[in-house]
Design a protein around this motif. Structure first.
Motif, PDB file in Angstrom:
ATOM      1  N   LYS A  97       0.839  -1.206   0.000  1.00  0.00           N
ATOM      2  CA  LYS A  97       0.000   0.000   0.000  1.00  0.00           C
ATOM      3  C   LYS A  97       0.870   1.251   0.000  1.00  0.00           C
ATOM      4  O   LYS A  97       0.580   2.214  -0.718  1.00  0.00           O
ATOM      5  N   GLU A 100       2.296   1.589  -3.427  1.00  0.00           N
ATOM      6  CA  GLU A 100       1.265   2.046  -4.366  1.00  0.00           C
ATOM      7  C   GLU A 100       1.011   3.537  -4.176  1.00  0.00           C
ATOM      8  O   GLU A 100       0.837   4.275  -5.150  1.00  0.00           O
ATOM      9  N   LYS A 101       1.006   3.961  -2.911  1.00  0.00           N
ATOM     10  CA  LYS A 101       0.825   5.387  -2.627  1.00  0.00           C
ATOM     11  C   LYS A 101       2.000   6.183  -3.200  1.00  0.00           C
ATOM     12  O   LYS A 101       1.809   7.221  -3.839  1.00  0.00           O
ATOM     13  N   GLN A 102       3.219   5.682  -2.973  1.00  0.00           N
ATOM     14  CA  GLN A 102       4.392   6.362  -3.522  1.00  0.00           C
ATOM     15  C   GLN A 102       4.369   6.356  -5.039  1.00  0.00           C
ATOM     16  O   GLN A 102       4.737   7.351  -5.673  1.00  0.00           O
ATOM     17  N   LEU A 103       3.937   5.257  -5.615  1.00  0.00           N
ATOM     18  CA  LEU A 103       3.828   5.173  -7.072  1.00  0.00           C
ATOM     19  C   LEU A 103       2.844   6.230  -7.580  1.00  0.00           C
ATOM     20  O   LEU A 103       3.112   6.926  -8.559  1.00  0.00           O
ATOM     21  N   THR A 104       1.720   6.360  -6.901  1.00  0.00           N
ATOM     22  CA  THR A 104       0.730   7.377  -7.277  1.00  0.00           C
ATOM     23  C   THR A 104       1.332   8.772  -7.158  1.00  0.00           C
ATOM     24  O   THR A 104       1.146   9.620  -8.041  1.00  0.00           O
ATOM     25  N   GLU A 105       2.056   8.996  -6.066  1.00  0.00           N
ATOM     26  CA  GLU A 105       2.691  10.308  -5.878  1.00  0.00           C
ATOM     27  C   GLU A 105       3.727  10.586  -6.957  1.00  0.00           C
ATOM     28  O   GLU A 105       3.811  11.699  -7.477  1.00  0.00           O
ATOM     29  N   GLU A 107       3.744   9.314  -9.970  1.00  0.00           N
ATOM     30  CA  GLU A 107       3.015   9.565 -11.219  1.00  0.00           C
ATOM     31  C   GLU A 107       2.456  10.982 -11.233  1.00  0.00           C
ATOM     32  O   GLU A 107       2.500  11.657 -12.265  1.00  0.00           O
ATOM     33  N   CYS A 108       1.926  11.430 -10.089  1.00  0.00           N
ATOM     34  CA  CYS A 108       1.423  12.814 -10.007  1.00  0.00           C
ATOM     35  C   CYS A 108       2.560  13.804 -10.218  1.00  0.00           C
ATOM     36  O   CYS A 108       2.394  14.810 -10.911  1.00  0.00           O
ATOM     37  N   THR A 109       3.715  13.512  -9.609  1.00  0.00           N
ATOM     38  CA  THR A 109       4.873  14.385  -9.787  1.00  0.00           C
ATOM     39  C   THR A 109       5.280  14.433 -11.250  1.00  0.00           C
ATOM     40  O   THR A 109       5.565  15.513 -11.785  1.00  0.00           O
ATOM     41  N   ASP A 111       3.346  13.897 -13.828  1.00  0.00           N
ATOM     42  CA  ASP A 111       2.329  14.673 -14.544  1.00  0.00           C
ATOM     43  C   ASP A 111       2.560  16.166 -14.344  1.00  0.00           C
ATOM     44  O   ASP A 111       2.480  16.952 -15.292  1.00  0.00           O
TER      45      ASP A 111
END
Length: 181
Positions: A97, A100-105, A107-109, A111
């Motif tokens: 988890k 996954e949170k770091q991966l999302t962060e 990806e946001c970075t 973007d």
């Protein structure tokens, strides 16, 4: 005459303003490569972090598989093995988890970096257009002033004729083309 002097004065002021703006634009343009390099380094770091996290996740999954094999192979007490497995599973889920949170962060970075890079490129194109327009304007102004000088009209002499005693002195105007007899 005074309207021509005012016009010349306005044009000179406009040229100075244009030169100042052009200098500011050139200074800002010089900063673009540094900003672009910074964004590229940030992107590279984010990609490297993503790869590192992927390797760590693979290692954790391998460790979990090894624990399952050890469970079958040694057939220890079911309770102890179940407790160990459950603890590892919980830890893995928490880690997964977190990853996954770091991966999302990340990806946001990415973007955000891509959007900023896009805006920077759009700004660069706009600044280059403005700089080109400013250059054309300055060349036109220079050409206009140069053509007045080449046609025998001295802006300084015109100013002296309009103001023989200086700006605060008596203003006598000579008319062009009229001859006194």
């Amino acid at each position: 005459m005074s309207s021509k002097n005012e016009e010349v004065s306005k044009l000179k002021n406009k040229i100075i303003e244009c030169q100042e703006e052009m200098l500011q634009l050139l200074q800002e343009k010089q900063l673009w490569p540094d900003k672009s390099k910074l964004m590229e380094r940030t992107k590279e770091r984010a990609v490297a972090d993503l790869r590192r996290h992927s390797v760590q996740t693979s290692e954790l999954e391998k460790e979990l598989n090894d624990l399952n094999k050890a469970l079958k192979r040694e057939e220890k007490s079911e309770t102890n093995l179940k407790d160990n497995f459950d603890r590892t599973q919980v830890s893995h889920d928490e880690y997964k988890k977190a990853m996954e949170k770091q991966l999302t962060e990340v990806e946001c970075t990415l973007d955000t970096v891509e959007k900023r890079l896009s805006v920077t490129l759009e700004n660069r194109v706009e600044m280059e257009k403005r700089l080109e327009n400013l250059k054309v304007f300055c060349e036109a102004m220079y050409s206009t002033l140069k053509s007045k000088e080449s046609s025998g009209v001295s802006l300084v002499k015109e100013a002296q004729l309009d103001h023989p005693g200086g700006q605060n002195g008596q203003k006598t105007r000579k008319r062009r083309g009229s001859k006194k007899s």
